[in-house]
Design a protein around this motif. Structure first.
Motif, PDB file in Angstrom:
ATOM      1  N   ALA A 153       0.958  -1.465   0.074  1.00  0.00           N
ATOM      2  CA  ALA A 153       0.119   0.046  -0.129  1.00  0.00           C
ATOM      3  C   ALA A 153       0.822   1.308   0.050  1.00  0.00           C
ATOM      4  N   LEU A 154       2.141   1.098   0.437  1.00  0.00           N
ATOM      5  CA  LEU A 154       3.039   2.244   0.691  1.00  0.00           C
ATOM      6  C   LEU A 154       4.252   2.272  -0.409  1.00  0.00           C
ATOM      7  N   SER A 155       4.098   1.296  -1.437  1.00  0.00           N
ATOM      8  CA  SER A 155       5.349   1.103  -2.095  1.00  0.00           C
ATOM      9  C   SER A 155       5.524   2.340  -3.104  1.00  0.00           C
ATOM     10  N   PRO A 156       7.038   2.562  -3.513  1.00  0.00           N
ATOM     11  CA  PRO A 156       8.083   1.718  -3.114  1.00  0.00           C
ATOM     12  C   PRO A 156       8.537   1.895  -1.822  1.00  0.00           C
ATOM     13  N   THR A 157       8.998   1.030  -1.043  1.00  0.00           N
ATOM     14  CA  THR A 157       9.639   0.999   0.247  1.00  0.00           C
ATOM     15  C   THR A 157      11.037   0.281   0.253  1.00  0.00           C
ATOM     16  N   ALA A 158      11.632   1.022   1.276  1.00  0.00           N
ATOM     17  CA  ALA A 158      13.036   0.311   1.555  1.00  0.00           C
ATOM     18  C   ALA A 158      13.216  -0.124   3.041  1.00  0.00           C
ATOM     19  N   ASP A 159      13.756  -1.172   3.046  1.00  0.00           N
ATOM     20  CA  ASP A 159      13.965  -1.858   4.229  1.00  0.00           C
ATOM     21  C   ASP A 159      14.921  -1.129   5.107  1.00  0.00           C
ATOM     22  N   ARG A 160      14.499  -1.031   6.431  1.00  0.00           N
ATOM     23  CA  ARG A 160      15.471  -0.503   7.459  1.00  0.00           C
ATOM     24  C   ARG A 160      15.837  -1.496   8.599  1.00  0.00           C
ATOM     25  N   GLY A 161      15.692  -2.595   8.330  1.00  0.00           N
ATOM     26  CA  GLY A 161      15.960  -3.688   9.591  1.00  0.00           C
ATOM     27  C   GLY A 161      14.649  -4.407   9.926  1.00  0.00           C
ATOM     28  N   SER A 162      14.836  -5.595  10.424  1.00  0.00           N
ATOM     29  CA  SER A 162      13.684  -6.385  10.978  1.00  0.00           C
ATOM     30  C   SER A 162      14.402  -7.168  12.249  1.00  0.00           C
ATOM     31  N   PHE A 207       5.608  11.040   9.442  1.00  0.00           N
ATOM     32  CA  PHE A 207       5.300  11.742   8.138  1.00  0.00           C
ATOM     33  C   PHE A 207       5.029  13.249   8.308  1.00  0.00           C
ATOM     34  N   PRO A 208       5.473  13.862   7.312  1.00  0.00           N
ATOM     35  CA  PRO A 208       5.414  15.503   7.149  1.00  0.00           C
ATOM     36  C   PRO A 208       3.937  15.976   7.575  1.00  0.00           C
ATOM     37  N   PRO A 209       3.759  16.917   8.438  1.00  0.00           N
ATOM     38  CA  PRO A 209       2.490  17.354   9.171  1.00  0.00           C
ATOM     39  C   PRO A 209       1.613  17.737   7.954  1.00  0.00           C
ATOM     40  N   ASP A 210       1.900  18.244   6.662  1.00  0.00           N
ATOM     41  CA  ASP A 210       0.977  18.479   5.622  1.00  0.00           C
ATOM     42  C   ASP A 210       0.637  17.012   4.938  1.00  0.00           C
ATOM     43  N   ASP A 211       0.871  15.910   5.216  1.00  0.00           N
ATOM     44  CA  ASP A 211       0.503  14.683   4.770  1.00  0.00           C
ATOM     45  C   ASP A 211      -0.587  13.797   5.589  1.00  0.00           C
ATOM     46  N   GLU A 212      -0.877  14.788   6.551  1.00  0.00           N
ATOM     47  CA  GLU A 212      -1.702  14.164   7.743  1.00  0.00           C
ATOM     48  C   GLU A 212      -2.977  13.395   7.182  1.00  0.00           C
ATOM     49  N   ASP A 213      -3.797  14.069   6.381  1.00  0.00           N
ATOM     50  CA  ASP A 213      -5.067  13.718   5.762  1.00  0.00           C
ATOM     51  C   ASP A 213      -4.774  12.231   4.941  1.00  0.00           C
ATOM     52  N   ARG A 214      -3.684  12.285   4.083  1.00  0.00           N
ATOM     53  CA  ARG A 214      -3.338  11.294   3.166  1.00  0.00           C
ATOM     54  C   ARG A 214      -2.826  10.308   4.198  1.00  0.00           C
ATOM     55  N   ALA A 215      -1.973  10.382   5.209  1.00  0.00           N
ATOM     56  CA  ALA A 215      -1.576   9.146   5.974  1.00  0.00           C
ATOM     57  C   ALA A 215      -2.908   8.578   6.698  1.00  0.00           C
ATOM     58  N   ARG A 216      -3.791   9.449   7.145  1.00  0.00           N
ATOM     59  CA  ARG A 216      -4.734   8.816   7.905  1.00  0.00           C
ATOM     60  C   ARG A 216      -5.817   8.280   7.056  1.00  0.00           C
ATOM     61  N   SER A 217      -6.211   8.496   5.996  1.00  0.00           N
ATOM     62  CA  SER A 217      -7.104   7.576   4.691  1.00  0.00           C
ATOM     63  C   SER A 217      -6.030   6.529   4.584  1.00  0.00           C
ATOM     64  N   THR A 218      -5.074   6.542   3.976  1.00  0.00           N
ATOM     65  CA  THR A 218      -4.332   5.301   3.523  1.00  0.00           C
ATOM     66  C   THR A 218      -3.958   4.236   4.633  1.00  0.00           C
ATOM     67  N   LEU A 219      -3.576   4.611   5.806  1.00  0.00           N
ATOM     68  CA  LEU A 219      -3.447   3.845   6.821  1.00  0.00           C
ATOM     69  C   LEU A 219      -4.520   3.033   7.400  1.00  0.00           C
ATOM     70  N   LEU A 220      -5.595   3.753   7.607  1.00  0.00           N
ATOM     71  CA  LEU A 220      -6.888   3.198   7.985  1.00  0.00           C
ATOM     72  C   LEU A 220      -7.530   2.466   6.966  1.00  0.00           C
ATOM     73  N   ALA A 221      -7.368   2.645   5.759  1.00  0.00           N
ATOM     74  CA  ALA A 221      -7.782   1.796   4.679  1.00  0.00           C
ATOM     75  C   ALA A 221      -7.012   0.379   4.547  1.00  0.00           C
ATOM     76  N   THR A 222      -5.920   0.603   4.728  1.00  0.00           N
ATOM     77  CA  THR A 222      -4.864  -0.552   4.705  1.00  0.00           C
ATOM     78  C   THR A 222      -4.925  -1.498   6.024  1.00  0.00           C
ATOM     79  N   VAL A 223      -5.336  -0.827   7.074  1.00  0.00           N
ATOM     80  CA  VAL A 223      -5.419  -1.791   8.143  1.00  0.00           C
ATOM     81  C   VAL A 223      -6.648  -2.679   7.757  1.00  0.00           C
ATOM     82  N   ARG A 224      -7.758  -2.349   7.205  1.00  0.00           N
ATOM     83  CA  ARG A 224      -8.856  -2.797   6.620  1.00  0.00           C
ATOM     84  C   ARG A 224      -8.468  -4.077   5.946  1.00  0.00           C
ATOM     85  N   LYS A 225      -7.731  -3.996   5.058  1.00  0.00           N
ATOM     86  CA  LYS A 225      -7.274  -4.778   4.087  1.00  0.00           C
ATOM     87  C   LYS A 225      -6.450  -5.990   4.645  1.00  0.00           C
TER      88      LYS A 225
END
Length: 279
Positions: free
Chosen positions: A200-209, A243-261
């Motif tokens: 849902a957030l691609s492309p992504t880069a791994d930072r360790g697991s 995330f940058p403060p201006d992205d809050e609406d996009r982050a909220r809608s993207t993450l909540l929709a992804t959680v449902r998936k």
């Protein structure tokens, strides 16, 4: 002896570090102390920001002047506890002779300090947990401590070992909004949920697991969005996002929709300081 070049080879510094330069003579006059050369090189190379979203060197430059601000309040803040519990305080505190002086902090509230005894280039590091009142001494300077911990060759009892990050990083300071999303488990496996989140957030880069039994933690960044995330079941089942403060609406809608998936329900959404958001 570990040098700043060794640290740079392990963790590339930013091309344009934030609050990385200024008048060191003025800084030292304000402290009444000469500072170690390796710390000056550390700040000049990296500036204001975080190593692996955890350790924050205290730059003395810029409007915050973190190094001096911490130094000025250290003794007064610790004096009442020391007077009541002298056996739990084995070190003096700056500006006392040879006192601890903080040069970095962690997101857990731990302090990395010098023992300011002798020539500055011989000062050693004490990791200090003010919540539990215990200390862990290390016979190395600031750059040596960072290189050792980030490479996994140095451990401290004050915070967790750095054993799960394949490629440590430094992120220069940016204004970011931090949100923690606590989740129910759902029916999908952890790898399935992680795959859906990253897609849902691609492309992504791994930072360790890190995986220990049923406990997982994955760090990654959404490279085009400039969002940093950690998905974990290590402490609680949650997504942590910055995330940058201006992205809050996009982050909220993207993450909540992804959680449902992912097949999960949201239990709570809070800032990293615990204040409810996204109601």
């Amino acid at each position: 002896m570990t040098t700043i070049d060794d640290l740079i080879a392990l963790v590339p510094p930013p091309a344009n570090p934030v609050d990385a330069s200024g008048d060191w003579t003025q800084v030292e006059a304000g402290l009444g102390l000469e500072l170690p050369a390796d710390f000056k090189a550390l700040i000049s190379s990296y500036g204001l920001g975080q190593f692996v979203d955890f350790i924050n060197p205290l730059t003395p430059f810029g409007s915050r002047n973190l190094l001096l601000r911490s130094a000025q309040r250290l003794l007064d803040s610790e004096r009442p506890f020391r007077e009541a519990n002298p056996d739990d305080c084995p070190y003096p505190y700056y500006p006392e002779a040879g006192g601890l002086l903080e040069w970095a902090g962690t997101d857990n509230g731990d302090r990395l300090c010098w023992v300011t005894d002798g020539h500055p280039d011989t000062w050693t590091v004490v990791a200090w947990n003010p919540r539990g009142w215990y200390y862990d001494a290390h016979d190395t300077g600031a750059v040596g401590f960072l290189h050792g911990w980030l490479s996994g060759r140095l451990n401290t009892t004050v915070f967790a070992a750095n054993t799960h990050l394949t490629a440590p990083w430094f992120e220069p300071f940016r204004e970011l909004t931090h949100v923690n999303i606590k989740l129910t488990d759902g029916r999908r496996t952890y790898p399935e949920r992680l795959r859906i989140l990253q897609q849902a957030l691609s492309p992504t880069a791994d930072r360790g697991s890190h995986t220990r039994g049923e406990h997982h933690q994955d760090h990654f960044t959404a490279t085009e969005l400039g969002w940093n995330l950690a998905y974990e079941t290590a402490y609680t089942h949650q997504i942590r996002i910055a995330f940058p403060p201006d992205d809050e609406d996009r982050a909220r809608s993207t993450l909540l929709a992804t959680v449902r998936k992912m097949g999960c329900d949201v239990l709570s959404t809070t800032t990293h300081r615990g204040r409810p958001v996204w109601d």
